[in-house]
Design an enzyme around this catalytic site. Structure first.
Site, PDB file in Angstrom:
ATOM      1  N   ARG A 166       0.842  -1.222   0.000  1.00  0.00           N
ATOM      2  CA  ARG A 166       0.000   0.000   0.000  1.00  0.00           C
ATOM      3  C   ARG A 166       0.873   1.268   0.000  1.00  0.00           C
ATOM      4  O   ARG A 166       0.516   2.267   0.638  1.00  0.00           O
ATOM      5  CB  ARG A 166      -0.953   0.018   1.194  1.00  0.00           C
ATOM      6  CG  ARG A 166      -1.944  -1.115   1.234  1.00  0.00           C
ATOM      7  CD  ARG A 166      -2.925  -1.081   0.054  1.00  0.00           C
ATOM      8  NE  ARG A 166      -4.003  -2.019   0.262  1.00  0.00           N
ATOM      9  CZ  ARG A 166      -3.951  -3.308  -0.065  1.00  0.00           C
ATOM     10  NH1 ARG A 166      -2.872  -3.810  -0.647  1.00  0.00           N
ATOM     11  NH2 ARG A 166      -4.984  -4.092   0.152  1.00  0.00           N
ATOM     12  N   SER A 240     -10.405  -0.796   3.549  1.00  0.00           N
ATOM     13  CA  SER A 240      -9.581  -0.953   4.755  1.00  0.00           C
ATOM     14  C   SER A 240      -9.107   0.421   5.224  1.00  0.00           C
ATOM     15  O   SER A 240      -8.491   1.151   4.457  1.00  0.00           O
ATOM     16  CB  SER A 240      -8.352  -1.805   4.461  1.00  0.00           C
ATOM     17  OG  SER A 240      -8.725  -3.088   4.066  1.00  0.00           O
ATOM     18  N   GLU A 336      -4.349   3.458   6.414  1.00  0.00           N
ATOM     19  CA  GLU A 336      -4.100   3.276   4.977  1.00  0.00           C
ATOM     20  C   GLU A 336      -4.735   4.444   4.211  1.00  0.00           C
ATOM     21  O   GLU A 336      -4.228   4.883   3.182  1.00  0.00           O
ATOM     22  CB  GLU A 336      -4.719   1.944   4.529  1.00  0.00           C
ATOM     23  CG  GLU A 336      -4.461   1.642   3.080  1.00  0.00           C
ATOM     24  CD  GLU A 336      -5.388   0.576   2.509  1.00  0.00           C
ATOM     25  OE1 GLU A 336      -5.459  -0.528   3.056  1.00  0.00           O
ATOM     26  OE2 GLU A 336      -6.044   0.867   1.499  1.00  0.00           O
TER      27      GLU A 336
HETATM   28  N1  EPU Z   1     -10.337 -10.740  10.616  1.00  0.00           N
HETATM   29  C1  EPU Z   1     -11.004 -10.783  11.810  1.00  0.00           C
HETATM   30  N2  EPU Z   1     -11.994  -9.889  12.062  1.00  0.00           N
HETATM   31  C2  EPU Z   1     -12.347  -8.942  11.167  1.00  0.00           C
HETATM   32  C3  EPU Z   1     -11.676  -8.891   9.924  1.00  0.00           C
HETATM   33  C4  EPU Z   1     -10.662  -9.785   9.673  1.00  0.00           C
HETATM   34  O1  EPU Z   1     -10.714 -11.615  12.668  1.00  0.00           O
HETATM   35  O2  EPU Z   1     -13.252  -8.169  11.473  1.00  0.00           O
HETATM   36  C5  EPU Z   1      -9.242 -11.690  10.359  1.00  0.00           C
HETATM   37  C6  EPU Z   1      -9.644 -13.068   9.937  1.00  0.00           C
HETATM   38  O3  EPU Z   1      -8.751 -13.959  10.562  1.00  0.00           O
HETATM   39  C7  EPU Z   1      -9.361 -13.109   8.459  1.00  0.00           C
HETATM   40  C8  EPU Z   1      -8.169 -12.188   8.373  1.00  0.00           C
HETATM   41  O4  EPU Z   1      -8.404 -11.196   9.358  1.00  0.00           O
HETATM   42  O5  EPU Z   1      -9.079 -14.386   8.039  1.00  0.00           O
HETATM   43  C9  EPU Z   1      -8.021 -11.504   7.035  1.00  0.00           C
HETATM   44  O6  EPU Z   1      -9.225 -10.844   6.710  1.00  0.00           O
HETATM   45  P1  EPU Z   1      -9.600 -10.521   5.184  1.00  0.00           P
HETATM   46  O7  EPU Z   1      -9.383 -11.687   4.347  1.00  0.00           O
HETATM   47  O8  EPU Z   1     -10.959  -9.907   5.215  1.00  0.00           O
HETATM   48  O9  EPU Z   1      -8.513  -9.479   4.742  1.00  0.00           O
HETATM   49  P2  EPU Z   1      -7.844  -8.237   5.480  1.00  0.00           P
HETATM   50  O10 EPU Z   1      -6.476  -8.608   5.883  1.00  0.00           O
HETATM   51  O11 EPU Z   1      -8.753  -7.736   6.537  1.00  0.00           O
HETATM   52  C10 EPU Z   1      -6.756  -7.308   3.264  1.00  0.00           C
HETATM   53  C11 EPU Z   1      -6.701  -6.013   2.516  1.00  0.00           C
HETATM   54  C12 EPU Z   1      -7.996  -5.792   1.738  1.00  0.00           C
HETATM   55  C13 EPU Z   1      -8.168  -6.954   0.775  1.00  0.00           C
HETATM   56  C14 EPU Z   1      -8.216  -8.262   1.584  1.00  0.00           C
HETATM   57  C15 EPU Z   1      -8.288  -9.472   0.703  1.00  0.00           C
HETATM   58  C16 EPU Z   1      -5.271  -4.523   3.767  1.00  0.00           C
HETATM   59  C17 EPU Z   1      -5.191  -3.343   4.681  1.00  0.00           C
HETATM   60  N3  EPU Z   1      -6.492  -4.916   3.451  1.00  0.00           N
HETATM   61  O12 EPU Z   1      -7.782  -7.190   4.264  1.00  0.00           O
HETATM   62  O13 EPU Z   1      -7.835  -4.607   0.985  1.00  0.00           O
HETATM   63  O14 EPU Z   1      -9.362  -6.803   0.027  1.00  0.00           O
HETATM   64  O15 EPU Z   1      -7.003  -8.380   2.384  1.00  0.00           O
HETATM   65  O16 EPU Z   1      -7.070  -9.685   0.077  1.00  0.00           O
HETATM   66  O17 EPU Z   1      -4.248  -5.045   3.374  1.00  0.00           O
HETATM   67  C18 EPU Z   1      -8.235  -2.252   1.039  1.00  0.00           C
HETATM   68  O18 EPU Z   1      -7.010  -2.102   1.003  1.00  0.00           O
HETATM   69  O19 EPU Z   1      -9.025  -1.256   1.062  1.00  0.00           O
HETATM   70  C19 EPU Z   1      -8.788  -3.595   1.103  1.00  0.00           C
HETATM   71  C20 EPU Z   1     -10.087  -3.824   1.245  1.00  0.00           C
END
Ligand code: EPU
Length: 340
Positions: A166, A240, A336
């Site tokens: 990012r 995010s 972010e």
């Molecule tokens: N999780 C929780 N609670 C929550 C949300 C997430 O426990 O409320 C945990 C779960 O263990 C889950 C893990 O976090 O398995 C990962 O969650 P998720 O797959 O939803 O992805 P993220 O890490 O929360 C990142 C990116 C997103 C992208 C997704 C999918 C960043 C800051 N965010 O989110 O990007 O869509 O992975 O690849 O890196 C964005 O940048 O705006 C964005 C949406």
């Protein structure tokens, strides 16, 4: 002058958080010459320029005493090809998801995992957008940009863009200096599917997909995203709000003493990334609402505007979250979203 300039113009429709602040001046640019006019106008008023694409990664905390320019430079075409690749040039003002759909329709592979990301193409390199195991840096060839101070046009090679998680040169040392006008992609003739991300596998199984295609992967990603991430047209948000923190293995070992279930993704031999959404949820924020501000009930990494939230209120909420995660886990979350 051919551009139309409005004064004291509401930016509410131009940021996905739906924050109602005003731009001192507002205009739309459809061409390089419109951009040059907008730059000259800003100079004549001694004001800064702020370029908006989809407004999907900004939080406005005050009125913008600037010349706000909506980047609407369009166009998408194959400019070159070889045995393995299509080189596709895309105007920075094109809508990202519409470009992904065009790519899928034409069998240009490589961005199917990036389906349904809000915003415009020009914002892609700004923060190296990424999702489900793919980042823009995997498919970026170069970025064309116009220097706001010198009116020079420059083509930034992939290396020169200094893309990270990012991050890019445009967010760091060249911040505020360039307007991205065109993004050049190196897409694949033969797909290299990335479906290791757990949720994609499950979704493809649910869809009964036997033969993998970029269309099927895109559909799976759209399904996952729309089941967890709020639609900005319905509920104001900027995806995010925080980055997932990268920490050392030693820090992760300490974190495990506080909570043995904290998930992690390996980054290198020395570092791991932990999901900020998990940490925020465990601090009790998921689904919370304070006035018009809130933390999304399905994805704690996303802050939402339930109606008439002020940017400053959302910023304050984000600071409370940062503090509480720091108190519980000794990890300092970083935003972010860009604050203006
Ligand atoms: N999780 C929780 N609670 C929550 C949300 C997430 O426990 O409320 C945990 C779960 O263990 C889950 C893990 O976090 O398995 C990962 O969650 P998720 O797959 O939803 O992805 P993220 O890490 O929360 C990142 C990116 C997103 C992208 C997704 C999918 C960043 C800051 N965010 O989110 O990007 O869509 O992975 O690849 O890196 C964005 O940048 O705006 C964005 C949406």
């Amino acid at each position: 002058m051919s551009i139309e300039i409005s004064e004291n113009y509401s930016l509410r429709p131009y940021n996905t958080f739906g924050i109602d602040v005003q731009a001192r001046f507002f205009t739309r640019a459809y061409s390089h010459s419109d951009l040059n006019e907008a730059i000259a106008f800003a100079k004549s008023k001694n004001l800064e320029i702020l370029v908006l694409g989809g407004g999907s990664n900004v939080l406005f905390t005050q009125d913008q005493n600037k010349v706000v320019v909506l980047n609407r430079l369009m166009g998408k075409q194959v400019e070159q090809e070889n045995e393995n690749n299509y080189f596709v040039g895309v105007g920075a003002g094109e809508n990202w998801h519409e470009f992904v759909q065009t790519a899928i329709h034409n069998n240009w592979a490589g961005i199917e995992n990036l389906s349904l990301i809000p915003g415009c193409v020009g914002a892609g390199p700004m923060q190296n957008i990424g999702a489900y195991g793919v980042e823009l840096s995997d498919v970026l060839h170069s970025v064309e940009a116009l220097n706001i101070h010198t009116n020079e046009n420059h083509v930034f090679s992939l290396n020169e863009c200094e893309l990270g998680y990012r991050e890019s040169i445009f967010k760091r040392k060249e911040k505020g200096n360039w307007i991205i006008t065109k993004v050049n992609f190196e897409l694949l003739k033969r797909p290299r599917f990335k479906v290791e991300y757990g949720a994609i596998q499950n979704e493809l199984e649910k869809m009964n997909v036997d033969i993998l295609s970029i269309e099927a992967v895109s559909q799976a990603v759209c399904q996952i995203r729309s089941s967890k991430l709020p639609d900005p047209k319905v509920l104001g948000n900027a995806g995010s709000f925080f980055k997932n923190p990268t920490i050392t293995i030693a820090q992760y070992d300490q974190l495990k003493q506080i909570d043995e279930h904290v998930p992690f993704y390996p980054v290198s031999d020395l570092e791991v990334k932990v999901p900020a959404g998990y940490l925020i949820e465990k601090c009790g924020w998921k689904g919370k609402q304070i006035g018009s501000c809130g933390v999304h009930h399905l994805q704690a990494l996303v802050l939402v505007n339930h109606g008439n939230a002020k940017g400053i209120e959302l910023k304050n909420l984000s600071e409370e979250i940062i503090q509480s995660v720091h108190e519980k886990y000794a990890i300092k979350l970083e935003r972010e979203v860009n604050l203006y």
